[in-house]
Design a protein around this motif. Sequence first.
Motif, PDB file in Angstrom:
ATOM      1  N   CYS A 191       0.831  -1.209   0.000  1.00 46.14           N
ATOM      2  CA  CYS A 191       0.000   0.000   0.000  1.00 46.14           C
ATOM      3  C   CYS A 191       0.863   1.256   0.000  1.00 46.14           C
ATOM      4  O   CYS A 191       0.611   2.186  -0.772  1.00 46.14           O
TER       5      CYS A 191
ATOM      6  N   SER B  72      -6.610  -3.729  -2.314  1.00 45.92           N
ATOM      7  CA  SER B  72      -6.379  -4.238  -0.962  1.00 45.92           C
ATOM      8  C   SER B  72      -5.982  -3.117   0.008  1.00 45.92           C
ATOM      9  O   SER B  72      -5.614  -3.385   1.142  1.00 45.92           O
ATOM     10  N   CYS B  73      -6.093  -1.876  -0.419  1.00 42.37           N
ATOM     11  CA  CYS B  73      -5.750  -0.717   0.400  1.00 42.37           C
ATOM     12  C   CYS B  73      -6.963   0.211   0.488  1.00 42.37           C
ATOM     13  O   CYS B  73      -6.913   1.354   0.029  1.00 42.37           O
ATOM     14  N   PRO B  74      -8.062  -0.253   1.087  1.00 45.50           N
ATOM     15  CA  PRO B  74      -9.313   0.502   1.032  1.00 45.50           C
ATOM     16  C   PRO B  74      -9.312   1.837   1.769  1.00 45.50           C
ATOM     17  O   PRO B  74     -10.095   2.709   1.444  1.00 45.50           O
ATOM     18  N   ASN B  75      -8.455   2.034   2.732  1.00 46.82           N
ATOM     19  CA  ASN B  75      -8.477   3.271   3.520  1.00 46.82           C
ATOM     20  C   ASN B  75      -7.321   4.204   3.203  1.00 46.82           C
ATOM     21  O   ASN B  75      -7.018   5.102   3.968  1.00 46.82           O
ATOM     22  N   ALA B  76      -6.661   3.986   2.076  1.00 50.33           N
ATOM     23  CA  ALA B  76      -5.504   4.793   1.726  1.00 50.33           C
ATOM     24  C   ALA B  76      -5.925   6.156   1.187  1.00 50.33           C
ATOM     25  O   ALA B  76      -6.876   6.270   0.422  1.00 50.33           O
ATOM     26  N   ASN B  77      -5.231   7.186   1.625  1.00 50.96           N
ATOM     27  CA  ASN B  77      -5.400   8.539   1.090  1.00 50.96           C
ATOM     28  C   ASN B  77      -4.121   8.910   0.366  1.00 50.96           C
ATOM     29  O   ASN B  77      -3.024   8.612   0.843  1.00 50.96           O
TER      30      ASN B  77
END
Length: 77
Positions: A34, A65-70
């Motif tokens: 990520c 697979s990185c759903p909360n990445a900003n």
Amino acid sequence: MTSDVTLVGVTARSNRQKSDQDPATWMPAPQVHCRYIGEWVATKHRWALAVDQAEREALLRYAASCPNANLSFERAS
């Protein structure tokens, strides 16, 4: 203009393994996927670099697979 994520220190072994490959053909250890794709995409945006189809597909696959990445970046001047 510099950016903290333009260069990331790695081992010589890791650097040799990666060589000039993009995420379509090489990725680091799964626990840093990520961060790696975030920094990869930010660098591409920052410098207005092209992304080929295989690279784009790989980035999207790994990003799933990185759903909360900003993601944030500064455009190079």
